[in-house]
Design an enzyme around this catalytic site. Structure first.
Site, PDB file in Angstrom:
ATOM      1  N   ALA A  12      27.946  29.956  40.290  1.00  0.00           N
ATOM      2  CA  ALA A  12      27.066  29.287  39.310  1.00  0.00           C
ATOM      3  C   ALA A  12      25.806  30.082  38.981  1.00  0.00           C
ATOM      4  CB  ALA A  12      26.694  27.896  39.821  1.00  0.00           C
ATOM      5  N   ARG A  43      25.552  32.512  36.962  1.00  0.00           N
ATOM      6  CA  ARG A  43      25.524  32.908  35.538  1.00  0.00           C
ATOM      7  C   ARG A  43      26.696  32.263  34.796  1.00  0.00           C
ATOM      8  NH1 ARG A  43      29.525  37.317  35.338  1.00  0.00           N
ATOM      9  NH2 ARG A  43      29.578  38.324  37.369  1.00  0.00           N
ATOM     10  N   ASN A  80      34.551  26.865  39.948  1.00  0.00           N
ATOM     11  CA  ASN A  80      34.334  27.648  38.722  1.00  0.00           C
ATOM     12  C   ASN A  80      34.472  29.149  38.946  1.00  0.00           C
ATOM     13  OD1 ASN A  80      32.900  28.226  35.978  1.00  0.00           O
ATOM     14  ND2 ASN A  80      31.617  29.249  37.512  1.00  0.00           N
ATOM     15  N   TYR A 135      45.837  36.946  36.024  1.00  0.00           N
ATOM     16  CA  TYR A 135      44.882  35.871  35.694  1.00  0.00           C
ATOM     17  C   TYR A 135      45.622  34.605  35.257  1.00  0.00           C
ATOM     18  CZ  TYR A 135      40.797  33.727  33.368  1.00  0.00           C
ATOM     19  OH  TYR A 135      39.787  32.884  32.977  1.00  0.00           O
TER      20      TYR A 135
HETATM   21  P1  NAP Z   1      31.430  35.123  34.560  1.00  0.00           P
HETATM   22  O1  NAP Z   1      30.260  35.138  33.661  1.00  0.00           O
HETATM   23  O2  NAP Z   1      32.110  36.408  34.887  1.00  0.00           O
HETATM   24  O3  NAP Z   1      31.036  34.358  35.900  1.00  0.00           O
HETATM   25  C1  NAP Z   1      31.941  34.244  36.960  1.00  0.00           C
HETATM   26  C2  NAP Z   1      31.156  33.809  38.170  1.00  0.00           C
HETATM   27  O4  NAP Z   1      32.055  33.677  39.280  1.00  0.00           O
HETATM   28  C3  NAP Z   1      30.104  34.825  38.578  1.00  0.00           C
HETATM   29  O5  NAP Z   1      28.900  34.143  38.865  1.00  0.00           O
HETATM   30  C4  NAP Z   1      30.685  35.438  39.853  1.00  0.00           C
HETATM   31  O6  NAP Z   1      29.679  35.837  40.739  1.00  0.00           O
HETATM   32  C5  NAP Z   1      31.438  34.260  40.401  1.00  0.00           C
HETATM   33  N1  NAP Z   1      32.439  34.626  41.401  1.00  0.00           N
HETATM   34  C6  NAP Z   1      33.558  35.354  41.241  1.00  0.00           C
HETATM   35  N2  NAP Z   1      34.207  35.443  42.407  1.00  0.00           N
HETATM   36  C7  NAP Z   1      33.485  34.743  43.317  1.00  0.00           C
HETATM   37  C8  NAP Z   1      33.644  34.447  44.684  1.00  0.00           C
HETATM   38  N3  NAP Z   1      34.690  34.900  45.388  1.00  0.00           N
HETATM   39  N4  NAP Z   1      32.722  33.688  45.304  1.00  0.00           N
HETATM   40  C9  NAP Z   1      31.657  33.205  44.622  1.00  0.00           C
HETATM   41  N5  NAP Z   1      31.451  33.456  43.320  1.00  0.00           N
HETATM   42  C10 NAP Z   1      32.351  34.223  42.677  1.00  0.00           C
HETATM   43  O7  NAP Z   1      32.584  34.204  33.975  1.00  0.00           O
HETATM   44  P2  NAP Z   1      32.546  32.883  33.079  1.00  0.00           P
HETATM   45  O8  NAP Z   1      32.989  33.259  31.736  1.00  0.00           O
HETATM   46  O9  NAP Z   1      31.279  32.152  33.266  1.00  0.00           O
HETATM   47  O10 NAP Z   1      33.764  32.094  33.756  1.00  0.00           O
HETATM   48  C11 NAP Z   1      33.589  31.004  34.641  1.00  0.00           C
HETATM   49  C12 NAP Z   1      34.963  30.394  34.888  1.00  0.00           C
HETATM   50  O11 NAP Z   1      35.528  29.980  33.644  1.00  0.00           O
HETATM   51  C13 NAP Z   1      35.952  31.376  35.503  1.00  0.00           C
HETATM   52  O12 NAP Z   1      36.774  30.709  36.436  1.00  0.00           O
HETATM   53  C14 NAP Z   1      36.788  31.820  34.312  1.00  0.00           C
HETATM   54  O13 NAP Z   1      38.065  32.242  34.700  1.00  0.00           O
HETATM   55  C15 NAP Z   1      36.813  30.546  33.501  1.00  0.00           C
HETATM   56  N6  NAP Z   1      37.098  30.765  32.074  1.00  0.00           N
HETATM   57  C16 NAP Z   1      36.252  31.470  31.288  1.00  0.00           C
HETATM   58  C17 NAP Z   1      36.562  31.638  29.953  1.00  0.00           C
HETATM   59  C18 NAP Z   1      35.669  32.382  29.004  1.00  0.00           C
HETATM   60  O14 NAP Z   1      36.033  32.544  27.853  1.00  0.00           O
HETATM   61  N7  NAP Z   1      34.518  32.857  29.428  1.00  0.00           N
HETATM   62  C19 NAP Z   1      37.743  31.088  29.433  1.00  0.00           C
HETATM   63  C20 NAP Z   1      38.577  30.372  30.269  1.00  0.00           C
HETATM   64  C21 NAP Z   1      38.252  30.205  31.594  1.00  0.00           C
HETATM   65  P3  NAP Z   1      29.601  37.365  41.309  1.00  0.00           P
HETATM   66  O15 NAP Z   1      29.669  38.252  40.118  1.00  0.00           O
HETATM   67  O16 NAP Z   1      28.311  37.365  42.037  1.00  0.00           O
HETATM   68  O17 NAP Z   1      30.765  37.514  42.207  1.00  0.00           O
END
Ligand code: NAP
Length: 247
Positions: free
Chosen positions: A13, A15, A90, A155
């Site tokens: 959470a 970002r 998330n 993914y």
């Molecule tokens: P993002 O900006 O890349 O953020 C992902 C977050 O997950 C980052 O804060 C990252 O932190 C954290 N993270 C990853 N692995 C982790 C772990 N093992 N433990 C704790 N934190 C972890 O991505 P987002 O776009 O906000 O996506 C959030 C969610 O929505 C994801 O599950 C993604 O698959 C899903 N989603 C996104 C989209 C889209 O269009 N953006 C579409 C469909 C689904 P660190 O970098 O510090 O590890």
């Protein structure tokens, strides 16, 4: 929005979508636990902005794919607040490649980060929430887990698995008063989609009936609804937030 519970843990959470979910749920009156792995400054900044708005937040560092770290985090929250009412799984990563070039390690690392972490969260939440006979979990899956996508065999498998897994947890949790649902975002404006080339973004937008990428707030409001008392008869459901791209 109406919530009988008092607190929520959101993984990843610091970002992106997770940070906006935290702000929205704090606005609705929940104490939010902001999980981060690598970005303490982002998490602290978010906590400060929530507190400046007169709401309640705490920061908790752990790797969501690490079994003992996730379990200790849930214990720490319960020790502090007396309960965990809600969880949003998330945290997620991508590592895109055409399947023909995808090494097993590229596949497993994404399954581990996205699906294993959600499994750990669902299991720990079910344990904790069963005792209170109350709780709700939302797993952030993806449109790609519903329709597949070239370059994302890893993914899409992780997100499709999350949808099926949530339904199994929903069946196990129902008798214990714990609901499990998924939100499947389409293309949302965050760092994750910023990596796409402008050409690909334009191509995707052309195919979206609402003709644009979504905002993180539009995902967060769907999450809030599914956690809230207004969704008290909804479990095992998948709520699409995709502008009509996949119906
Ligand atoms: P993002 O900006 O890349 O953020 C992902 C977050 O997950 C980052 O804060 C990252 O932190 C954290 N993270 C990853 N692995 C982790 C772990 N093992 N433990 C704790 N934190 C972890 O991505 P987002 O776009 O906000 O996506 C959030 C969610 O929505 C994801 O599950 C993604 O698959 C899903 N989603 C996104 C989209 C889209 O269009 N953006 C579409 C469909 C689904 P660190 O970098 O510090 O590890």
């Amino acid at each position: 929005m109406k919530f009988s519970g008092k607190n929520v843990l959101i993984t990843g959470a610091s970002r992106g979508i997770g940070a906006v979910i935290a702000s929205v749920l704090a606005d609705y009156g929940l104490k939010v636990w902001i999980n981060y792995r690598n970005d303490p400054a982002g998490a602290d900044e978010l906590k400060a902005s929530i507190e400046n708005a007169g709401k309640c937040a705490a920061v908790i560092k752990f790797d969501a794919s690490n079994e003992s770290e996730f379990s200790q985090a849930v214990s720490a929250i319960i020790q502090c607040d007396g309960e965990l009412s809600y969880l949003v799984n998330n945290a997620g990563i991508t590592n895109d490649k055409l399947a023909l070039r995808m090494k097993l390690e590229d596949f497993s690392s994404v399954i581990n980060a996205n699906l294993n972490s959600a499994f750990l969260g669902c299991r720990e939440a079910l344990k904790a929430m069963s005792k209170a006979r109350f709780g709700a979990v939302v797993n952030i899956a993806s449109i790609v887990g519903e329709m597949g996508n070239a370059g994302q065999a890893n993914y899409s498998a992780s997100k499709g698995g999350m949808i099926a897994m949530s339904k199994s947890f929903a069946k196990e949790g129902a008798g214990r008063g714990v609901r499990f649902n998924c939100v499947t975002p389409g293309f949302i404006k965050t760092a994750m989609t910023n990596n796409l080339s402008d050409e690909i973004k334009e191509q995707y937008a052309k195919n979206i009936p609402l003709a644009r990428f979504g905002e993180a707030n539009e995902v967060a409001q769907a999450v809030a609804f599914l956690l809230s008392d207004y969704a008290s008869y909804i479990t095992g459901e998948v709520l699409k937030v995709n502008g009509g791209l996949y119906m």
